[in-house]
Scaffold this motif. Structure first.
Motif, PDB file in Angstrom:
ATOM      1  N   ILE A  12      53.054 120.519 -85.664  1.00  0.00           N
ATOM      2  CA  ILE A  12      52.710 120.937 -87.033  1.00  0.00           C
ATOM      3  C   ILE A  12      51.998 119.802 -87.770  1.00  0.00           C
ATOM      4  O   ILE A  12      50.999 120.029 -88.470  1.00  0.00           O
ATOM      5  CB  ILE A  12      53.974 121.390 -87.791  1.00  0.00           C
ATOM      6  N   ILE A  13      52.505 118.573 -87.598  1.00  0.00           N
ATOM      7  CA  ILE A  13      51.875 117.416 -88.236  1.00  0.00           C
ATOM      8  C   ILE A  13      50.441 117.228 -87.724  1.00  0.00           C
ATOM      9  O   ILE A  13      49.508 116.987 -88.503  1.00  0.00           O
ATOM     10  CB  ILE A  13      52.709 116.145 -88.003  1.00  0.00           C
ATOM     11  N   MET A  14      50.264 117.359 -86.386  1.00  0.00           N
ATOM     12  CA  MET A  14      48.922 117.226 -85.802  1.00  0.00           C
ATOM     13  C   MET A  14      47.990 118.314 -86.312  1.00  0.00           C
ATOM     14  O   MET A  14      46.816 118.062 -86.595  1.00  0.00           O
ATOM     15  CB  MET A  14      49.017 117.279 -84.279  1.00  0.00           C
ATOM     16  N   SER A  15      48.516 119.537 -86.431  1.00  0.00           N
ATOM     17  CA  SER A  15      47.702 120.644 -86.928  1.00  0.00           C
ATOM     18  C   SER A  15      47.271 120.411 -88.374  1.00  0.00           C
ATOM     19  O   SER A  15      46.095 120.601 -88.717  1.00  0.00           O
ATOM     20  CB  SER A  15      48.487 121.949 -86.811  1.00  0.00           C
ATOM     21  N   LEU A  16      48.222 119.989 -89.216  1.00  0.00           N
ATOM     22  CA  LEU A  16      47.890 119.727 -90.623  1.00  0.00           C
ATOM     23  C   LEU A  16      46.895 118.580 -90.751  1.00  0.00           C
ATOM     24  O   LEU A  16      45.968 118.630 -91.585  1.00  0.00           O
ATOM     25  CB  LEU A  16      49.168 119.403 -91.409  1.00  0.00           C
ATOM     26  N   PHE A  17      47.058 117.552 -89.912  1.00  0.00           N
ATOM     27  CA  PHE A  17      46.125 116.432 -89.939  1.00  0.00           C
ATOM     28  C   PHE A  17      44.724 116.872 -89.536  1.00  0.00           C
ATOM     29  O   PHE A  17      43.726 116.468 -90.163  1.00  0.00           O
ATOM     30  CB  PHE A  17      46.601 115.318 -89.006  1.00  0.00           C
ATOM     31  N   SER A  18      44.631 117.720 -88.503  1.00  0.00           N
ATOM     32  CA  SER A  18      43.316 118.191 -88.054  1.00  0.00           C
ATOM     33  C   SER A  18      42.646 119.028 -89.138  1.00  0.00           C
ATOM     34  O   SER A  18      41.429 118.925 -89.349  1.00  0.00           O
ATOM     35  CB  SER A  18      43.454 118.996 -86.763  1.00  0.00           C
ATOM     36  N   LEU A  19      43.431 119.857 -89.830  1.00  0.00           N
ATOM     37  CA  LEU A  19      42.865 120.677 -90.904  1.00  0.00           C
ATOM     38  C   LEU A  19      42.394 119.808 -92.078  1.00  0.00           C
ATOM     39  O   LEU A  19      41.335 120.064 -92.663  1.00  0.00           O
ATOM     40  CB  LEU A  19      43.904 121.692 -91.390  1.00  0.00           C
ATOM     41  N   VAL A  33      46.451 127.587 -80.260  1.00  0.00           N
ATOM     42  CA  VAL A  33      47.488 126.660 -79.772  1.00  0.00           C
ATOM     43  C   VAL A  33      48.871 127.104 -80.248  1.00  0.00           C
ATOM     44  O   VAL A  33      49.835 127.116 -79.471  1.00  0.00           O
ATOM     45  CB  VAL A  33      47.181 125.222 -80.237  1.00  0.00           C
ATOM     46  N   ALA A  34      48.976 127.495 -81.514  1.00  0.00           N
ATOM     47  CA  ALA A  34      50.266 127.928 -82.057  1.00  0.00           C
ATOM     48  C   ALA A  34      50.791 129.160 -81.333  1.00  0.00           C
ATOM     49  O   ALA A  34      51.977 129.231 -80.967  1.00  0.00           O
ATOM     50  CB  ALA A  34      50.138 128.205 -83.554  1.00  0.00           C
ATOM     51  N   LEU A  35      49.922 130.132 -81.088  1.00  0.00           N
ATOM     52  CA  LEU A  35      50.351 131.361 -80.424  1.00  0.00           C
ATOM     53  C   LEU A  35      50.744 131.116 -78.975  1.00  0.00           C
ATOM     54  O   LEU A  35      51.759 131.646 -78.501  1.00  0.00           O
ATOM     55  CB  LEU A  35      49.230 132.411 -80.495  1.00  0.00           C
ATOM     56  N   ILE A  36      49.954 130.328 -78.266  1.00  0.00           N
ATOM     57  CA  ILE A  36      50.260 130.100 -76.846  1.00  0.00           C
ATOM     58  C   ILE A  36      51.541 129.298 -76.671  1.00  0.00           C
ATOM     59  O   ILE A  36      52.298 129.509 -75.732  1.00  0.00           O
ATOM     60  CB  ILE A  36      49.066 129.422 -76.129  1.00  0.00           C
ATOM     61  N   LEU A  37      51.831 128.398 -77.611  1.00  0.00           N
ATOM     62  CA  LEU A  37      53.083 127.644 -77.535  1.00  0.00           C
ATOM     63  C   LEU A  37      54.263 128.484 -77.985  1.00  0.00           C
ATOM     64  O   LEU A  37      55.360 128.390 -77.417  1.00  0.00           O
ATOM     65  CB  LEU A  37      52.979 126.384 -78.396  1.00  0.00           C
ATOM     66  N   LEU A  38      54.043 129.305 -78.998  1.00  0.00           N
ATOM     67  CA  LEU A  38      55.120 130.152 -79.503  1.00  0.00           C
ATOM     68  C   LEU A  38      55.543 131.187 -78.470  1.00  0.00           C
ATOM     69  O   LEU A  38      56.736 131.446 -78.271  1.00  0.00           O
ATOM     70  CB  LEU A  38      54.670 130.853 -80.791  1.00  0.00           C
ATOM     71  N   ASN A  86      43.609 126.039 -83.784  1.00  0.00           N
ATOM     72  CA  ASN A  86      44.986 125.877 -84.224  1.00  0.00           C
ATOM     73  C   ASN A  86      45.787 127.165 -84.063  1.00  0.00           C
ATOM     74  O   ASN A  86      46.950 127.139 -83.634  1.00  0.00           O
ATOM     75  CB  ASN A  86      45.022 125.419 -85.682  1.00  0.00           C
ATOM     76  N   ILE A  87      45.176 128.288 -84.387  1.00  0.00           N
ATOM     77  CA  ILE A  87      45.854 129.579 -84.208  1.00  0.00           C
ATOM     78  C   ILE A  87      46.144 129.829 -82.736  1.00  0.00           C
ATOM     79  O   ILE A  87      47.249 130.263 -82.357  1.00  0.00           O
ATOM     80  CB  ILE A  87      45.002 130.718 -84.801  1.00  0.00           C
TER      81      ILE A  87
END
Length: 386
Positions: free
Chosen positions: A33-40, A152-157, A149-150
């Motif tokens: 989540i931190i990496m995703s927020l940083f990338s955004l 990555v989130a879906l495939i991990l979830l 990001n979407i």
């Protein structure tokens, strides 16, 4: 051993292990989540990383009109008068006036909105003042990062640990592709390196996702044999017909023989579908063995054939739609210009149909190949004889 058995079956011990696993999983998700927020945050504030001037649109005034095309049809046209603020470079913070003409089809133009960012071409005068500014292209990087990001989130979830390994596999394969492209630009043989890269794709993709086990080995062997056989069939048929029926007009811009490029496309496109079938068949057979170690060989063959037949139809359709979907804009453009659909199919879609047919052949062949390969490799599972 008895002491370890007692400890491992104590409720307190299990609770401690569960808490450790939960904390580890929570830490991983927090990191992602931190990496995703940083990338955004980075992608929405990265204008200074570009050499080209970037402007953010703050106001738009639109004037609509109609234009008659060469075939006599009327197309709506929109003239956008834009105010934008420059986000980087020596003119950062200055406001510029821009004009943008957009048509209904938007084939070669942009329909811009407020807060969109665009690349500019700026001309200045002797006083270092902006004399004119023109829009070059739309800045799309933030939208690409959003969709990544979407994904990555879906495939991990959904995939969990295997989803993470799938992402690692994709990353490794991307590195291999760019390595092959770089070697090609330096004069190395593209065909030889593409074949080597395809073998590496197969081996690494399956091993990273499924691990080092007999199921993975059977899937790798099945994919390699299936791809090889389908490529031999395609090569023989194409050679006997001397490439007749395949039109390479789309590849006229290449400085490399189009036949070789097309054959490499066949290899890469085919092995993807075959690899999917192979891992599905080998996984199914492994599960059948695990559930019933004494299962009859005929029952294994019948069950795996049924599974393969179900997958075969959907995968063949997937290949056809995947290849043809990329040609939809070309098809619509040619239809609008009055070209008969028969000519479009025979001339403009010949390569797409060939790719789909060769891929479908590989999928069909990979079912029995992987099935018998898996049975042979997993024969020490005490399979009951018919």
């Amino acid at each position: 051993m008895a002491r370890n058995f007692i400890i491992e079956n104590m409720p307190e011990f299990k609770s401690i292990e569960a808490n450790k696993f939960s904390k580890k999983r929570l830490a991983i998700w927090a990191g992602l989540i931190i990496m995703s927020l940083f990338s955004l945050y980075f992608i929405t504030n990265n204008e200074d990383m570009y050499n080209k001037p970037i402007a953010k649109i703050i106001t738009i005034n639109e004037e609509e009109s109609n234009k008659e095309t060469t075939d006599g049809k009327i197309e709506p046209i929109k003239n956008q008068k834009i105010q934008a603020i420059i986000m980087n470079g020596i003119y950062k913070g200055k406001t510029v006036e821009l004009n943008n003409l957009t048509s209904f089809s938007q084939v070669n133009d942009l329909d811009l909105k407020i807060n969109d960012e665009v690349f500019l071409s700026i001309e200045d005068n002797d006083k270092q003042e902006i004399s004119s500014a023109n829009i070059i292209e739309f800045k799309r990087d933030k939208y690409i990062v959003y969709i990544i990001n979407i994904f990555v989130a879906l495939i991990l979830l959904i995939g969990g640990a295997k989803g993470f390994r799938s992402l690692a596999s994709v990353f490794v394969n991307i590195v291999i592709v760019f390595t092959i492209i770089e070697l090609f630009t330096k004069g190395y043989d593209l065909m030889a390196f593409s074949i080597i890269a395809s073998i590496i794709f197969i081996v690494l993709s399956i091993l990273i996702v499924s691990g080092r086990n007999k199921k993975s080995i059977s899937a790798i062997v099945g994919t390699l044999i299936g791809t090889l056989v389908s490529m031999l069939i395609a090569g023989i048929v194409i050679k006997l017909n001397n490439w007749s029926g395949i039109h390479f007009e789309e590849m006229e811009f290449l400085t490399h023989p189009p036949e070789e490029i097309f054959f490499i496309e066949l290899i890469i496109g085919t092995l993807g579908g075959i690899m999917d079938i192979a891992i599905s068949i080998s996984s199914a057979i492994k599960e059948l063995y695990d559930k019933n170690p004494h299962i009859k060989r005929k029952a294994i063959i019948k069950s795996s054939r049924e599974i393969g037949q179900d997958i075969m139809g959907t995968m063949a359709n997937t290949l056809v739609f995947a290849y043809i979907s990329g040609s939809v804009p070309t098809i619509l453009l040619l239809l609008r210009n009055g070209m008969p659909i028969t000519n479009i199919i025979s001339f403009n879609l010949s390569m797409e149909f060939m790719r789909a047919i060769v891929g479908s052949i590989g999928i069909v062949l990979s079912i029995p190949i992987t099935m018998y390969t898996s049975i042979l490799i997993l024969k020490n599972q005490k399979i009951g004889e018919a």
